[in-house]
Scaffold this motif. Structure first.
Motif, mmCIF file in Angstrom:
data_model
loop_
_atom_site.group_PDB
_atom_site.id
_atom_site.type_symbol
_atom_site.label_atom_id
_atom_site.label_comp_id
_atom_site.label_asym_id
_atom_site.label_seq_id
_atom_site.Cartn_x
_atom_site.Cartn_y
_atom_site.Cartn_z
ATOM 1 N N TYR A 26 -38.000 29.364 -2.958
ATOM 2 C CA TYR A 26 -39.026 28.706 -2.261
ATOM 3 C C TYR A 26 -38.845 29.101 -0.908
ATOM 4 N N ILE A 27 -37.401 29.013 -0.383
ATOM 5 C CA ILE A 27 -37.370 29.594 1.116
ATOM 6 C C ILE A 27 -37.789 30.830 1.394
ATOM 7 N N GLY A 28 -37.316 31.723 0.462
ATOM 8 C CA GLY A 28 -37.829 33.243 0.636
ATOM 9 C C GLY A 28 -39.454 33.303 0.472
ATOM 10 N N ILE A 29 -39.954 32.644 -0.363
ATOM 11 C CA ILE A 29 -41.448 32.900 -0.496
ATOM 12 C C ILE A 29 -42.330 32.309 0.684
ATOM 13 N N SER A 30 -41.851 30.930 1.047
ATOM 14 C CA SER A 30 -42.533 30.396 2.342
ATOM 15 C C SER A 30 -42.116 31.541 3.413
ATOM 16 N N THR A 31 -40.959 31.621 3.573
ATOM 17 C CA THR A 31 -40.502 32.719 5.033
ATOM 18 C C THR A 31 -41.285 33.936 4.879
ATOM 19 N N GLN A 32 -41.421 34.645 3.699
ATOM 20 C CA GLN A 32 -42.389 35.712 3.496
ATOM 21 C C GLN A 32 -44.004 35.414 4.125
ATOM 22 N N ARG A 33 -44.317 34.329 3.386
ATOM 23 C CA ARG A 33 -45.788 34.046 3.622
ATOM 24 C C ARG A 33 -45.790 33.975 5.342
ATOM 25 N N VAL A 34 -45.018 33.157 6.190
ATOM 26 C CA VAL A 34 -45.091 33.070 7.266
ATOM 27 C C VAL A 34 -44.976 34.549 8.010
ATOM 28 N N LEU A 35 -43.989 34.999 7.691
ATOM 29 C CA LEU A 35 -43.746 36.130 8.642
ATOM 30 C C LEU A 35 -45.196 37.358 8.333
ATOM 31 N N LEU A 36 -45.452 37.464 7.040
ATOM 32 C CA LEU A 36 -46.523 38.364 6.752
ATOM 33 C C LEU A 36 -47.920 37.784 7.822
ATOM 34 N N GLY A 37 -48.045 36.382 7.647
ATOM 35 C CA GLY A 37 -49.284 35.903 7.964
ATOM 36 C C GLY A 37 -49.331 35.841 9.520
ATOM 37 N N ALA B 124 -51.228 25.396 3.418
ATOM 38 C CA ALA B 124 -51.430 26.227 2.188
ATOM 39 C C ALA B 124 -50.831 25.787 1.069
ATOM 40 N N GLU B 125 -49.519 25.602 1.213
ATOM 41 C CA GLU B 125 -48.950 25.274 0.013
ATOM 42 C C GLU B 125 -48.920 23.851 -0.635
ATOM 43 N N LEU B 126 -49.456 23.049 0.391
ATOM 44 C CA LEU B 126 -49.748 21.619 -0.219
ATOM 45 C C LEU B 126 -50.992 21.806 -1.213
ATOM 46 N N LEU B 127 -51.628 22.466 -0.760
ATOM 47 C CA LEU B 127 -53.026 22.441 -1.722
ATOM 48 C C LEU B 127 -53.257 23.739 -2.580
ATOM 49 N N GLY B 128 -52.572 23.720 -3.683
ATOM 50 C CA GLY B 128 -52.555 24.631 -4.810
ATOM 51 C C GLY B 128 -51.572 25.874 -4.673
ATOM 52 N N SER B 129 -50.374 25.513 -5.125
ATOM 53 C CA SER B 129 -49.408 26.655 -4.934
ATOM 54 C C SER B 129 -48.477 26.283 -6.253
ATOM 55 N N THR B 130 -47.513 27.177 -6.609
ATOM 56 C CA THR B 130 -46.655 27.081 -7.697
ATOM 57 C C THR B 130 -45.233 27.180 -7.307
ATOM 58 N N MET B 131 -45.097 27.696 -5.969
ATOM 59 C CA MET B 131 -43.649 27.514 -5.462
ATOM 60 C C MET B 131 -43.787 27.685 -3.822
ATOM 61 N N GLY B 132 -42.869 27.485 -3.231
ATOM 62 C CA GLY B 132 -42.666 27.475 -1.797
ATOM 63 C C GLY B 132 -42.422 25.927 -1.230
ATOM 64 N N LEU B 133 -41.905 25.710 -0.092
ATOM 65 C CA LEU B 133 -41.578 24.376 0.471
ATOM 66 C C LEU B 133 -42.562 23.260 0.754
#
Lengths: 290, 300
Positions: free
Chosen positions: B107-118, B245-254
């Motif tokens: 979860y930490i990895g995917i959230s960090t990846q989304r933040v850094l990419l975005g 983004a993750e609150l509304l429709g996701s299957t992983m992440g913080l």
């Protein structure tokens, strides 16, 4: 001079003919700032543009630099019209305008003509910094040096362009009185080493008298809008000049009265001095240079 | 001295007036030496104020320690019922449990990846748009009303549209984070470029610089402090939009951990997610802060 440099460009003549410049006025009309300016400047000459604030001295300098364009008439350098941002001239402004994030050396580098080889450029910058007595300050940032040093760096940057015409817009105007005097001497040394044609805008009569071959007095005439050349005075004395020279004192009085400044001399001071001077000139046909 | 007010933003000092301080033209000789000394002196003062001393860390740690103690007391002494406030130990246990199952790192990895990419995409777009609007009056008149309106849309309002267009995958989430990062960078860069010292720009022009060369030699370096503070704001926004983004429709992440824990009544995991978000946000902000300090030393 010992400081001869192969890369220094030859001094170029400047011709200003029938130049006019107007600016849009706040009321929607136009305001004439300069009109009917005719001036021929010899290569290597130092010309001072003198006049009251707001008379268009700087505007005229900008026209020569190519930063601004005349509405009428023509300015040529070395016989060809001035281009926008002309490579043959270099400007130093009243403020040093150094880039605060670059060292002094890197600021001076900014002036090098485009395409200068790295090695040659470095050598040239080093040489110029020594010429303006900043050899010890090359690595410093602009905020770490004094106003006089910054102005010298600005001068070195202008010289780095190898200009045929050096344009100085009140370069020492913001400096304190003592620094200004030493900067004037330095400018003369620089001129001897890099003999470009110099056009110097100043409001300081003494500075003009100390530096210039000719002093061009700009000003308005009653009833006609815009400033023009009111007088061209040939100073005609070898440099360096004695700051206490009697002939210069007379010229000074003349210039100040033309500028409308009360000199507080005794009533007959000017007439007496001028008469004595004229008598002396007539008696010595060799000229005042002797 | 040119007017150059200093604004304190967090740990960073942003100098007003993009050109930074200019030397006082009236200062010469001995006074110059004093100026030089005081310039060094003030940086020493800054260093002392900004940290490096252990006292700073001690002072900064006091409040978290007090909060932790209060939390412990409130949950153990029954001031607040456990279904509303988990004990600190249960949160640690939840962390250990999720970590052992590998879910926490994922979860930490995917959230960090989304933040850094975005953040990366948003910053580049923001820098480009900001440069365009800040430098060209035409682009300013043409673009800024539209960009201003887009900026006014609340972050959550984009979510349904992005899901409809880009699906539930990574694209929609990274895009939303990028939208969040664009505007702080755009606003600060455009504003700072508009106010670059016109004297310096004229100087650049007088020495034959124009277009991209003028931009890279004079205009961009002059606004580096503004760019960096824009990046810092953008990073904070990026985390904000990530959770949206993750609150509304996701299957992983913080953000998913938050909403899932709420649905399952796992208040310990809810607390864990919030604490992890705080720590991650602080770490990335500190990293940008270090970058900022280096850049300001060079360009400030």
């Amino acid at each position: 001079m010992t400081l001869v440099d192969v890369s220094a460009a030859p001094a170029l003549p400047v011709r200003i003919s029938g130049v006019q410049r107007r600016f849009p006025a706040p009321d929607g009309g136009e305001r004439v700032v300069l009109r009917d300016i005719d001036l021929d400047i010899r290569p290597g000459e130092i010309v001072a543009l003198l006049g009251p604030s707001g008379c268009g001295k700087s505007t005229l300098l900008r026209l020569v630099s190519g930063l601004d364009r005349a509405d009428g008439g023509e300015v040529t350098i070395g016989g060809t019209p001035v281009a926008p941002v002309d490579q043959r001239s270099a400007v130093a402004f009243q403020e040093p305008r150094l880039l605060p994030w670059r060292s002094i050396e890197r600021n001076v580098e900014l002036g090098l003509p485009r395409g200068t080889a790295r090695q040659a450029g470095r050598a040239r910058v080093g040489e110029l910094l020594r010429l303006v007595q900043l050899g010890h300050a090359t690595g410093l940032r602009p905020r770490q040096i004094s106003g006089g040093m910054a102005q010298r760096a600005s001068l070195a940057r202008a010289l780095a362009r190898n200009p045929g015409v050096l344009l100085l817009d009140e370069p020492f105007g913001a400096l304190d009185a003592l620094t200004r005097l030493t900067m004037q001497d330095l400018l003369l040394e620089v001129h001897a080493a890099e003999p470009a044609t110099i056009i110097l805008v100043t409001h300081d009569v003494d500075e003009a008298l100390q530096l210039a071959d000719r002093i061009v007095l700009l000003g308005g005439e009653p009833g006609i809008p815009g400033a023009t050349i009111r007088r061209v005075l040939e100073v005609g004395k070898k440099r360096p000049r004695d700051r206490g020279d009697a002939q210069l004192a007379i010229l000074r009085t003349e210039l100040l009265s033309l500028l409308g400044v009360e000199t507080h001399h005794p009533e007959d001071y000017i007439t007496k001095a001028i008469k004595a001077q004229r008598a002396k000139r007539l008696a010595e046909p060799a000229g005042p240079d002797a | 001295m040119a007017a150059s007010p200093e604004y304190l933003t967090g740990d960073s000092v942003v100098r007003g007036g993009a050109a930074g301080p200019t030397p006082d033209p009236h200062v010469t000789g001995e006074a110059a030496a004093l100026v030089a000394v005081s310039a060094y002196g003030s940086s020493a003062v800054e260093r002392r104020r900004r940290g490096g001393t252990p006292w700073r860390w001690v002072l900064g740690a006091i409040l978290p320690a007090v909060l932790l103690a209060l939390w412990w007391a409130a949950s153990h002494l029954g001031w607040v019922p456990v279904f509303k406030l988990p004990t600190p130990e249960s949160v640690v246990l939840a962390a250990v449990d999720l970590a052992q199952r590998g879910v926490l790192w994922e979860y930490i990895g995917i959230s960090t990846q989304r933040v850094l990419l975005g953040f990366l995409i948003g910053s580049v777009v923001g820098l480009a748009l900001g440069s365009l609007v800040g430098l060209s009056r035409l682009a300013d008149s043409f673009l800024s009303p539209t960009i201003g309106a887009a900026r006014a849309v609340p972050s959550l309002a984009w979510v349904p549209l992005l899901v409809l267009y880009l699906g539930f995958g990574e694209d929609s989430k990274v895009t939303l984070v990028a939208i969040g990062a664009v505007f702080p960078v755009y606003t600060t860069v455009a504003g700072a470029l508009r106010h670059v010292d016109p004297h310096l720009v004229e100087l650049g022009r007088a020495y034959g610089f124009h277009g991209l060369r003028l931009l890279s030699a004079v205009q961009l370096p002059a606004v580096i402090p503004a760019i960096v503070s824009g990046l810092r704001l953008a990073l904070a926004q990026a985390w904000l939009f990530l959770v949206a983004a993750e609150l509304l429709g996701s299957t992983m992440g913080l953000g998913f951990l938050l909403i899932e824990s709420q649905n399952n009544g796992r208040i310990d995991r809810l607390f864990l997610a919030i604490i992890v978000l705080a720590v991650l946000g602080k770490i990335t902000d500190t990293l940008v802060g270090l970058l900022e300090r280096q850049l300001l030393k060079r360009w400030g």
